[in-house]
Design a protein around this motif. Structure first.
Motif, PDB file in Angstrom:
ATOM      1  N   LEU A 141       0.823  -1.211   0.000  1.00  0.00           N
ATOM      2  CA  LEU A 141       0.000   0.000   0.000  1.00  0.00           C
ATOM      3  C   LEU A 141       0.855   1.258   0.000  1.00  0.00           C
ATOM      4  N   LEU A 142       1.915   1.264   0.801  1.00  0.00           N
ATOM      5  CA  LEU A 142       2.787   2.436   0.819  1.00  0.00           C
ATOM      6  C   LEU A 142       3.526   2.590  -0.512  1.00  0.00           C
ATOM      7  N   ALA A 143       3.909   1.481  -1.129  1.00  0.00           N
ATOM      8  CA  ALA A 143       4.554   1.557  -2.441  1.00  0.00           C
ATOM      9  C   ALA A 143       3.582   2.128  -3.471  1.00  0.00           C
ATOM     10  N   ARG A 144       2.332   1.710  -3.420  1.00  0.00           N
ATOM     11  CA  ARG A 144       1.317   2.241  -4.342  1.00  0.00           C
ATOM     12  C   ARG A 144       1.059   3.723  -4.063  1.00  0.00           C
ATOM     13  N   PHE A 145       1.003   4.090  -2.796  1.00  0.00           N
ATOM     14  CA  PHE A 145       0.803   5.494  -2.429  1.00  0.00           C
ATOM     15  C   PHE A 145       1.963   6.340  -2.951  1.00  0.00           C
ATOM     16  N   THR A 146       3.188   5.855  -2.757  1.00  0.00           N
ATOM     17  CA  THR A 146       4.373   6.572  -3.236  1.00  0.00           C
ATOM     18  C   THR A 146       4.356   6.691  -4.753  1.00  0.00           C
ATOM     19  N   ALA A 147       3.989   5.607  -5.441  1.00  0.00           N
ATOM     20  CA  ALA A 147       3.910   5.649  -6.907  1.00  0.00           C
ATOM     21  C   ALA A 147       2.847   6.648  -7.359  1.00  0.00           C
ATOM     22  N   SER A 148       1.721   6.690  -6.653  1.00  0.00           N
ATOM     23  CA  SER A 148       0.657   7.651  -6.989  1.00  0.00           C
ATOM     24  C   SER A 148       1.151   9.078  -6.780  1.00  0.00           C
ATOM     25  N   ALA A 149       1.808   9.319  -5.647  1.00  0.00           N
ATOM     26  CA  ALA A 149       2.321  10.660  -5.364  1.00  0.00           C
ATOM     27  C   ALA A 149       3.348  11.080  -6.417  1.00  0.00           C
ATOM     28  N   ARG A 150       4.190  10.156  -6.824  1.00  0.00           N
ATOM     29  CA  ARG A 150       5.192  10.487  -7.851  1.00  0.00           C
ATOM     30  C   ARG A 150       4.526  10.779  -9.188  1.00  0.00           C
ATOM     31  N   ALA A 151       3.486  10.014  -9.537  1.00  0.00           N
ATOM     32  CA  ALA A 151       2.777  10.247 -10.796  1.00  0.00           C
ATOM     33  C   ALA A 151       2.118  11.624 -10.794  1.00  0.00           C
ATOM     34  N   ILE A 152       1.496  11.986  -9.686  1.00  0.00           N
ATOM     35  CA  ILE A 152       0.868  13.303  -9.579  1.00  0.00           C
ATOM     36  C   ILE A 152       1.931  14.396  -9.650  1.00  0.00           C
ATOM     37  N   HIS A 153       3.021  14.199  -8.915  1.00  0.00           N
ATOM     38  CA  HIS A 153       4.120  15.174  -8.950  1.00  0.00           C
ATOM     39  C   HIS A 153       4.647  15.334 -10.370  1.00  0.00           C
ATOM     40  N   HIS A 154       4.839  14.222 -11.055  1.00  0.00           N
ATOM     41  CA  HIS A 154       5.343  14.265 -12.430  1.00  0.00           C
ATOM     42  C   HIS A 154       4.368  15.044 -13.328  1.00  0.00           C
ATOM     43  N   GLY A 155       3.070  14.792 -13.156  1.00  0.00           N
ATOM     44  CA  GLY A 155       2.076  15.511 -13.948  1.00  0.00           C
ATOM     45  C   GLY A 155       2.112  17.009 -13.699  1.00  0.00           C
ATOM     46  N   PHE A 156       2.210  17.387 -12.427  1.00  0.00           N
ATOM     47  CA  PHE A 156       2.291  18.808 -12.107  1.00  0.00           C
ATOM     48  C   PHE A 156       3.562  19.419 -12.690  1.00  0.00           C
ATOM     49  N   MET A 157       4.682  18.732 -12.549  1.00  0.00           N
ATOM     50  CA  MET A 157       5.947  19.303 -13.016  1.00  0.00           C
ATOM     51  C   MET A 157       6.007  19.389 -14.540  1.00  0.00           C
ATOM     52  N   ARG A 158       5.276  18.531 -15.243  1.00  0.00           N
ATOM     53  CA  ARG A 158       5.222  18.647 -16.708  1.00  0.00           C
ATOM     54  C   ARG A 158       4.532  19.954 -17.107  1.00  0.00           C
ATOM     55  N   SER A 159       3.668  20.444 -16.244  1.00  0.00           N
ATOM     56  CA  SER A 159       3.002  21.709 -16.508  1.00  0.00           C
ATOM     57  C   SER A 159       3.784  22.895 -15.928  1.00  0.00           C
TER      58      SER A 159
END
Length: 191
Positions: free
Chosen positions: A40-58
């Motif tokens: 669960l923590l690995a999935r949470f971390t992966a989700s947070a990284r995906a969101i961060h990546h999306g924000f940083m692309r903008s």
């Protein structure tokens, strides 16, 4: 015959199911009573990284780093009162030493000014927004909130409230872990 989780495929959503158990089994280590928490923590971390990546692309092409954004949000919220680098560092989750680089970048953009306090021994530094910085953070904060709204819109209100509580608990647990391991790196085994 050993049965393991399916292997990841390139350019697909990570599926952490079973990976932690496989990792321990392959190393000959015993499985903990609750290995699901690690997944669960690995999935949470992966989700947070995906969101961060999306924000940083903008935000990245607009000249923002995540640390600069957080510092500017805090400066804007406290404006017109000045802030010190040591007051800003925790909001950006960086050290006071790293804050110098963040502030230098914001100064180069003309978004902040840094001044020594003439009333003290001149070691105290204060940071303020410039008019250009006020405009930049207002535009960025508006974009951020629009993007954040799009991300959480599909979640029911009850899920949002639960997510808020979970995030706070995870933050507190992470801070406790960081404090404990800072005192004694080997203490992580006693958790």
């Amino acid at each position: 015959m050993k049965v393991s989780a399916p292997r990841p495929k390139p350019h697909c959503e990570p599926n952490w199911h079973g990976f932690m158990e496989d990792c321990l089994r392959n190393a000959g280590k015993p499985l903990p009573d609750d290995s699901r928490s690690g997944e669960l923590l690995a999935r949470f971390t992966a989700s947070a990284r995906a969101i961060h990546h999306g924000f940083m692309r903008s935000f990245g092409p607009r000249g923002w780093t995540d640390h600069q954004f957080m510092v500017m949000v805090v400066l804007s919220a406290l404006d017109p009162a000045p802030s010190s680098p040591s007051q800003l560092a925790p909001y950006a989750t960086i050290t006071r030493a790293s804050m110098t680089d963040v502030l230098d970048g914001l100064i180069r953009k003309g978004w902040i000014v840094r001044r020594r306090d003439p009333r003290t021994d001149r070691r105290m530094i204060w940071v303020n927004l410039t008019p250009k910085g006020r405009k930049a953070i207002a535009e960025a904060a508006s974009l951020y909130l629009t993007m954040a709204s799009e991300i959480v819109r599909p979640l029911p209100p009850g899920d949002l409230a639960a997510f808020e509580r979970i995030c706070e608990r995870l933050r507190l647990a992470g801070e406790a872990l960081a404090a404990q391991t800072a005192q004694s790196p080997s203490s992580v085994h006693s958790l």
